[in-house]
Motif scaffolding. Structure first.
Motif, PDB file in Angstrom:
ATOM      1  N   ARG A 161       0.720  -1.471   0.013  1.00 34.76           N
ATOM      2  CA  ARG A 161      -0.124  -0.324   0.005  1.00 34.76           C
ATOM      3  C   ARG A 161       1.072   1.386   0.604  1.00 34.76           C
ATOM      4  O   ARG A 161       1.347   1.664   1.203  1.00 34.76           O
ATOM      5  CB  ARG A 161      -1.055  -0.112   0.608  1.00 34.76           C
ATOM      6  N   ILE A 162       1.553   1.222  -1.120  1.00 37.33           N
ATOM      7  CA  ILE A 162       2.186   2.806  -1.260  1.00 37.33           C
ATOM      8  C   ILE A 162       2.186   3.240  -0.923  1.00 37.33           C
ATOM      9  O   ILE A 162       2.167   4.665   0.104  1.00 37.33           O
ATOM     10  CB  ILE A 162       2.882   2.339  -2.673  1.00 37.33           C
ATOM     11  N   TRP A 163       0.901   3.832  -1.525  1.00 33.38           N
ATOM     12  CA  TRP A 163       0.149   5.558  -1.352  1.00 33.38           C
ATOM     13  C   TRP A 163      -0.291   5.509   0.396  1.00 33.38           C
ATOM     14  O   TRP A 163       0.823   7.137   0.464  1.00 33.38           O
ATOM     15  CB  TRP A 163      -1.081   5.910  -1.644  1.00 33.38           C
ATOM     16  N   ILE A 164      -0.506   4.496   1.386  1.00 34.62           N
ATOM     17  CA  ILE A 164      -0.391   5.155   2.771  1.00 34.62           C
ATOM     18  C   ILE A 164       0.840   5.589   3.297  1.00 34.62           C
ATOM     19  O   ILE A 164       0.552   6.506   3.754  1.00 34.62           O
ATOM     20  CB  ILE A 164      -1.298   3.972   3.239  1.00 34.62           C
ATOM     21  N   LYS A 165       1.777   4.712   2.243  1.00 36.12           N
ATOM     22  CA  LYS A 165       2.969   4.461   2.763  1.00 36.12           C
ATOM     23  C   LYS A 165       3.792   6.056   3.015  1.00 36.12           C
ATOM     24  O   LYS A 165       3.629   7.345   3.607  1.00 36.12           O
ATOM     25  CB  LYS A 165       4.189   3.727   2.493  1.00 36.12           C
TER      26      LYS A 165
END
Length: 407
Positions: free
Chosen positions: A334-338
């Motif tokens: 979940r790259i956007w959340i990171k």
């Protein structure tokens, strides 16, 4: 303006309590780094450090077939003896370097054979990644998927020509890049120091008097913000420099700075082609950028209240929520959340240890660039919020002052 910035610096940051906290946290940081060495370093085994540097003269530096053959001539007999499991465990048996054959086997396996094999094999591995990426480029091009094609093109370009040609002692860097304790200390110091920047004037009712002075408006606000930025940057860079010097001194190693970042096995898919020394500098700058975002958040919170305790608790809570979210999503897809979490800049190995992408307007953008752009967006948003709140407070105080004069 320079004198005004200096005044704000002395008023808020050059305090005994701040200096005491800085010294105390600096000592705690060094003690923590020492505990990392004592609890994790291979050199805590008796005799390993001396033997390592003795053999490093033979196996360190440029990787050559002669060095590999010489190493394997030592290791293979040990490996065969250990495989039989009938070798004596008596202390200091003949033809052993350390206490017995088993310890010799572990020493050469962990310190030389495995790291050198990784370094020797890396060129072929990187070429396999390039080949796979090129196949994906052709496949996605046939499907008309420009996003996936651009991702694989970036991967192919990144891994093209990668190789590790020299062997170096990198244990210090293995623990240095994963060290986060100093970031927590800097966060706490900055939270403590920044709470008084705007609240001090409110608590002493100096904000009313400042409205009547030439420097009481925009100039005073700019001075506070610049002084705060200098404070946060200074404290941050002090701790990042301390980390590097303490790790290098305690691990007794100043080598490997010119080795590629992907020489660390955890960075086998490193997102950048930089050296370990360059990464140390880059990481320090990115961490400082993250701290400046948190600094603006702390200043914004302090502007909303007239008592320091409430924004301090809120700021501490927000910080721990960001830390928790980073821990939960670290290593996830979940790259956007990171990347939307500014705390990812403080533990930026998550951004640089492997190449990841996010889709932005149909283009594939590396996650570390997305995180930096979002940090800039957070900074602009928080700075605008500070200026809006300060303006509203000034208008309200100005109205109160006029009413008071009329009465």
């Amino acid at each position: 303006m320079v004198r005004l910035i200096g005044f704000e610096w002395r008023k808020h940051f050059l305090k005994r309590s701040m200096i005491a906290a800085l010294l105390l946290f600096s000592v705690l940081n060094v003690v923590k780094i020492y505990s990392v060495h004592e609890g994790s370093s291979l050199f805590t085994n008796p005799g390993w450090k001396e033997l390592y540097w003795e053999k490093y003269a033979d196996f360190g530096g440029t990787i050559k077939n002669e060095k590999i053959e010489k190493l394997m001539n030592i290791y293979w007999p040990l490996d065969q003896q250990v495989a039989e499991r009938t070798t004596s465990t008596a202390y200091r048996t003949p033809d052993t370097y350390l206490s017995n054959v088993y310890e010799d086997w572990n020493f050469f396996r962990f310190n030389y054979v495995q790291p050198m094999k990784y370094a020797y094999d890396y060129k072929a591995y990187a070429q396999d990644v390039v080949s796979a990426a090129n196949e994906n480029i052709a496949f996605y091009e046939s499907l008309g998927n420009t996003y996936e094609r651009s991702k694989n093109a970036a991967i192919a370009e990144l891994f093209q020509g990668r190789s590790i040609t020299s062997f170096a002692y990198t244990e210090m860097y293995q623990y240095y890049v994963g060290y986060d304790f100093s970031g927590l200390l800097v966060l706490l110091i900055c939270l403590y120091g920044l709470m008084s920047v705007f609240l001090y004037d409110k608590e002493t009712e100096m904000d009313i008097l400042l409205l009547t002075t030439k420097a009481g408006g925009g100039a005073s606000i700019r001075a506070k913000l610049i002084a705060s930025a200098l404070f946060v940057s200074g404290v941050s860079l002090w701790f990042w420099l301390m980390d590097f010097v303490a790790f290098s001194t305690i691990f007794d190693s100043w080598d490997a700075a010119s080795s590629p970042l992907y020489m660390l096995e955890d960075f086998i898919h490193a997102a950048l082609n930089v050296s370990l020394g360059q990464y140390a500098i880059l990481s320090a700058l990115v961490k400082t950028a993250g701290m400046l975002v948190f600094a603006l958040a702390f200043l914004f919170m302090s502007n909303l209240f007239r008592n320091a305790l409430v924004p301090f608790i809120i700021g501490l809570s927000v910080s721990f929520v960001c830390i928790y979210m980073e821990e939960v999503y670290m290593g996830s897809g979940r790259i956007w959340i990171k990347v939307i979490n500014p705390f990812v800049l403080l533990v930026n190995r998550e951004l640089f240890r492997k190449i990841e992408f996010v889709s932005m307007a149909g283009f594939s953008l590396p996650s570390y660039l997305a995180a930096l752009l979002l940090a800039v967006a957070w900074g602009v948003l928080l700075l605008s919020g500070i200026l809006i709140v300060v303006r509203k407070n000034a208008l309200r105080k100005g109205g109160e002052k006029r009413v008071h004069l009329e009465v």
